[in-house]
Design a protein around this motif. Sequence first.
Motif, PDB file in Angstrom:
ATOM      1  N   ASP A 156       0.821  -1.142   0.041  1.00 20.47           N
ATOM      2  CA  ASP A 156      -0.061  -0.122  -0.005  1.00 20.47           C
ATOM      3  C   ASP A 156       0.781   1.354   0.130  1.00 20.47           C
ATOM      4  N   ALA A 157       2.079   1.202   0.727  1.00 22.15           N
ATOM      5  CA  ALA A 157       2.965   2.408   0.987  1.00 22.15           C
ATOM      6  C   ALA A 157       3.976   2.634  -0.079  1.00 22.15           C
ATOM      7  N   SER A 158       4.219   1.569  -0.749  1.00 24.64           N
ATOM      8  CA  SER A 158       5.575   1.481  -1.518  1.00 24.64           C
ATOM      9  C   SER A 158       5.330   0.888  -2.750  1.00 24.64           C
ATOM     10  N   ASP A 159       6.338   1.161  -3.351  1.00 20.45           N
ATOM     11  CA  ASP A 159       6.830  -0.021  -4.795  1.00 20.45           C
ATOM     12  C   ASP A 159       7.980  -1.002  -4.673  1.00 20.45           C
ATOM     13  N   TYR A 160       8.327  -0.816  -3.234  1.00 21.63           N
ATOM     14  CA  TYR A 160       9.530  -1.928  -3.032  1.00 21.63           C
ATOM     15  C   TYR A 160       8.893  -3.394  -3.361  1.00 21.63           C
ATOM     16  N   ALA A 161       9.923  -4.124  -3.872  1.00 22.75           N
ATOM     17  CA  ALA A 161       9.713  -5.753  -3.892  1.00 22.75           C
ATOM     18  C   ALA A 161       9.230  -6.263  -2.609  1.00 22.75           C
ATOM     19  N   VAL A 162       8.256  -7.393  -2.537  1.00 23.91           N
ATOM     20  CA  VAL A 162       7.734  -8.072  -1.602  1.00 23.91           C
ATOM     21  C   VAL A 162       7.896  -9.572  -1.791  1.00 23.91           C
ATOM     22  N   ALA A 163       7.788 -10.282  -0.667  1.00 26.91           N
ATOM     23  CA  ALA A 163       7.894 -11.673  -0.640  1.00 26.91           C
ATOM     24  C   ALA A 163       7.439 -12.263   0.565  1.00 26.91           C
ATOM     25  N   PRO A 164       6.410 -12.946   0.220  1.00 21.12           N
ATOM     26  CA  PRO A 164       5.910 -13.882   1.413  1.00 21.12           C
ATOM     27  C   PRO A 164       6.841 -14.971   1.994  1.00 21.12           C
ATOM     28  N   LEU A 165       7.214 -15.081   3.076  1.00 21.26           N
ATOM     29  CA  LEU A 165       7.673 -16.298   3.781  1.00 21.26           C
ATOM     30  C   LEU A 165       6.752 -17.088   3.913  1.00 21.26           C
ATOM     31  N   LEU A 166       6.925 -18.486   3.695  1.00 18.89           N
ATOM     32  CA  LEU A 166       5.893 -19.575   4.001  1.00 18.89           C
ATOM     33  C   LEU A 166       6.465 -20.480   4.989  1.00 18.89           C
ATOM     34  N   TRP A 167       5.443 -21.058   5.806  1.00 19.14           N
ATOM     35  CA  TRP A 167       5.687 -21.797   6.598  1.00 19.14           C
ATOM     36  C   TRP A 167       5.055 -23.287   6.438  1.00 19.14           C
ATOM     37  N   ASN A 168       3.804 -23.349   6.573  1.00 13.57           N
ATOM     38  CA  ASN A 168       3.207 -24.926   6.678  1.00 13.57           C
ATOM     39  C   ASN A 168       2.495 -25.250   5.242  1.00 13.57           C
TER      40      ASN A 168
END
Length: 354
Positions: A249-261
Amino acid sequence: MSDTTDERRTDHPDTSGSALRRRSFIVAAGASATGLVSTAGASPGHGTGPGGAGDRRGDDRDTDRFFDRTGDPDLIAHRGFAGLYPENTVGAVEAAARGGQSSSAPSRGADMIEIDVVPTADGDIVVFHDDRLAERDGGDRGLTDTAGVVWETDTETVTSADVLESGETVPRLRTVLEAIPSHVGVNVELKNPGSFDVRFAESLSGDDLETQKAIWQPFVARVLTVVDDFDHEFLYSSFYEAALATTRDASDYAVAPLLWNSVRDGVEIARRYDAEAIHPPYHMIRGTPFYADQHSEDDAGWSDIDLLDVAHEEDRTVNVFTLETWYQAERLAAVGVDGLISDHADVLRFGATN
């Protein structure tokens, strides 16, 4: 700290290699080339604040660098190579950045350094993994010589805490970024916004997501304010969907979800925010000896989703955590992962090539 507060926990895991046995995105948001994302070349004062039309950080970043999935995967220093150096400290990131960015270099440096961020009671952003200064995941292992919940402790006390009897103390985010050369990328893991009421590794919607975003927004805004002053390539990761949503919402920086299960939840969240990367534990990668060797939850997408194939089909970089051995690196590189989040600098030394 009250007894009630002390009993409430976020229960986020220790993701070091001992507990589990992320470069790789690059180019402007919205680009369609494989593994591309924005770089963080913002000048100080870029933008006037998070959120709002025309105020998305990263909109003027360099778009000329492309990630190529040939050769070795990128080497991402987990907490600044936590198996070698006192984790998340200035000394660790300085050491992790030294050396060449090639497996043939006499001394191997990181392509990217992963760090964790949390707030203090004063609202300052520090680089630290755990909720508590002197415990780890509720156990007796003392990470520093100082007690207390980080976000309930004043900044001076937090930044004076000695990490693992090393003489290195808990640093501010700005101090760490100043110690990392600009050619080395930075993976900022949004660890906790200063609350025990956050939802770990869940796919959220509706009121649940909005409630969680409200908890994360002030913290994410402060992190972005610091990061905007630096010229590194940045990637934001988190186990918490609301952290990624707020960053988007606040930026155009790259994002990545960290997965667990859940493979399925991870893919859903990556699609929801058009994530440039995805960060699974290495045992989620099919075609390796490690696949599903720790747990494989029913109805969580393990049986019907090939995570690496799906991510690459959707132009997402796959950075796996957390490695400790060359054998892990070699097998994961062989099936085509893009980045290795490692506690050690030498995991690519023995034949880890595609």
